[in-house]
Write an enzyme that holds these catalytic residues in place. Structure first.
Site, short mmCIF file in Angstrom:
data_model
loop_
_atom_site.label_atom_id
_atom_site.label_comp_id
_atom_site.label_asym_id
_atom_site.label_seq_id
_atom_site.Cartn_x
_atom_site.Cartn_y
_atom_site.Cartn_z
N CYS A 1 -5.87 0.51 1.05
CA CYS A 1 -4.61 -0.11 1.51
C CYS A 1 -4.57 -0.23 3.02
O CYS A 1 -3.74 -0.96 3.56
CB CYS A 1 -3.42 0.73 1.08
N GLU B 1 3.63 4.58 -1.55
CA GLU B 1 2.58 4.19 -0.60
C GLU B 1 1.98 2.92 -1.18
O GLU B 1 1.22 2.97 -2.15
CB GLU B 1 1.56 5.33 -0.47
C1 SIN Z 1 -5.15 4.02 0.21
O1 SIN Z 1 -5.93 3.09 0.20
O2 SIN Z 1 -4.15 3.99 -0.48
C2 SIN Z 1 -5.37 5.27 1.02
C3 SIN Z 1 -6.34 5.13 2.10
C4 SIN Z 1 -6.54 6.41 2.89
O3 SIN Z 1 -5.99 7.46 2.59
O4 SIN Z 1 -7.25 6.32 3.88
#
Ligand code: SIN
Length: 486
Positions: free
Chosen positions: A290, A256
């Site tokens: 992210c 991810e």
């Molecule tokens: C992430 O920033 O990697 C995850 C964000 C989320 O689960 O909403």
């Protein structure tokens, strides 16, 4: 420990094979990013400690996988209950080490726990298949079995939820689990390890390694042949290195990685809803997710009105130490991260962008960065092609639907995307055209345990959460059964 937080959940060493590891001479300073004060020191684990965690996870595997799904579900449900009954304590630890406001930290604890509850339920629904064979004498049967030892590396921006999102499906499926949690934010990981212990998760089934030598620890986790699956959340460059390392033992891997989310607002959108969605998508965790909106694409008919209303809304934000009341925006994680945001904004300003909100001199007050809105941004600026990871909204004007799609897709990333429109035909056209794993339609938040979170292109491989999330932790076995005809 030298800390202002007092909690029985505060631990100062890795959790391996059901034991706290507190003999390392080396220590990691855990710093509160809002105050720059030392919270405590944590014993620094190394590659040998990580090998011990792999030994423990491999040893625990046969007994854990032989438990019934109902037994595993019951233990996970206890872990969920314990986490939720310690929500305030866990949130205080999370805010101290990570910086996000307390209300958001509480939200993360509930969000992280929701994966445990979801996969406790899902443990009992790992179904196989019976498929008609080409010959009447045989049958095709598909069963699903736990893949084996799972290793993970998780980031500092969600010190709780990124662990539970991987650990819960692994443990539910009958796998054992090792996580190397971020060295900046280990206390949340260790606190949930204590609760895993109290919930009755057996020794070796859930292990947490805290160490500053990420490359050496990462090599053990990606290259030890006893680890069957590796899962990573973090930056795309690091993900590429880890993926290459996984190739040496042909490990199943899920990644991810970074995003560059477009947030598209069409002329026909409900502007109030779009602003509400953008505030949460852009400024959650001070822009350090992210899935944060990274490029805000506004159609020209509403550009001026939207910009004005956004400035009014962002001006209401209060920035400060997240442990204090009423704070919306906390600090960024490190001085280096803050400098990177400053450099991107300075570059955009030098290229012709202008600031609608935020100080154009970009003073850096510790690790706090003023929520900023830039107008006249163009897709060719560095701020439009880099993941900002800070509270900066770059506004880009567009004319046509096709232009918005082209700008949105002009990136190697493909994690989250967002659009605001009331036109149902456009919803379908644009959703299908966007090269992203997730599309928020009139929604600024796409993350929840029932949804298959994940990206395409260089944003990742695999899905986390939902019924699809368990698939990464099981192996399909096909049984060909003959001798049926008389
Ligand atoms: C992430 O920033 O990697 C995850 C964000 C989320 O689960 O909403």
């Amino acid at each position: 420990m030298n800390t202002s937080i007092s909690s029985k959940l505060l631990k100062n060493g890795s959790y391996i094979n059901g034991q706290w590891q507190t003999s390392s001479a080396e220590k990691i300073d855990i710093i509160n990013p809002a105050t720059n004060q030392l919270i405590c020191e944590v014993h620094d684990a190394n590659a040998d400690d990580t090998l011990k965690a792999v030994d423990a996870a491999a040893k625990a595997m046969p007994r854990w996988k032989s438990k019934t799904a109902k037994e595993r579900a019951g233990i996970l449900q206890r872990w969920f209950d314990l986490i939720m009954s310690h929500q305030d304590e866990l949130a205080a630890i999370l805010t101290a080490e990570q910086g996000k406001p307390l209300a958001e930290a509480k939200g993360e604890i509930a969000y992280g726990a929701s994966y445990i509850q979801w996969f406790a339920e899902e443990a009992r629904r790992i179904y196989g298949d019976v498929i008609p064979h080409a010959n009447s004498n045989s049958r095709v049967i598909v069963i699903k079995q736990p893949i084996g030892v799972v290793a993970a590396i998780t980031p500092w921006n969600f010190p709780n939820a990124m662990i539970t999102r991987k650990a819960a499906p692994a443990i539910a499926a009958g796998c054992t689990f090792i996580v190397k949690a971020a060295a900046e934010t280990p206390l949340s990981a260790l606190a949930i390890a204590e609760l895993a212990h109290q919930a009755g998760i057996p020794a070796g089934v859930f292990n947490v390694v805290i160490g500053s030598d990420a490359p050496s620890i990462g090599k053990v986790l990606t290259q030890d042949p006893r680890v069957a699956k590796f899962s990573f959340t973090g930056s795309t460059p690091v993900g590429k290195t880890l993926l290459a390392q996984c190739a040496t033992t042909v490990k199943k891997a899920s990644m991810e990685l970074g995003g560059n989310a477009p947030f598209i607002v069409f002329d026909d959108a409900d502007i109030d809803e779009a602003i509400k969605g953008l505030l949460i998508s852009k400024y959650r965790n001070a822009g350090q997710t992210c899935v944060c909106a990274n490029r805000i694409l506004i159609q020209n008919g509403i550009y001026d009105e939207f910009s004005k209303r956004l400035v009014d809304a962002v001006a209401q934000f209060r920035m400060g130490d997240g442990s204090k009341d009423g704070i919306d925006i906390g600090p960024l994680i490190t001085a280096k991260a803050t400098q990177k945001v400053k450099d991107l904004v300075d570059d955009a300003l030098a290229q012709g962008a202008t600031s609608l909100h935020g100080d154009t001199n970009n003073p850096i007050d510790g690790q706090f960065y003023t929520p900023t809105i830039l107008t006249n941004v163009t897709p060719s600026m560095a701020i439009a092609s880099n993941e900002i990871f800070g509270p900066v909204a770059p506004l880009i004007k567009f004319d046509t639907e096709q232009e918005a799609i082209d700008i949105a897709n002009d990136t190697n990333s493909g994690l989250a995307s967002y659009m605001y429109t009331r036109d149902i035909g456009r919803v379908w056209r644009v959703s299908e055209a966007l090269e992203y794993g997730m599309v928020g339609i009139n929604e600024g938040i796409v993350s929840n345990e029932a949804a298959p979170f994940g990206g395409i292109k260089e944003s990742g491989i695999g899905r986390e959460g939902s019924k699809y999330g368990i698939e990464d932790y099981v192996e399909i076995k096909y049984l060909c059964m003959g001798g049926i005809d008389k």
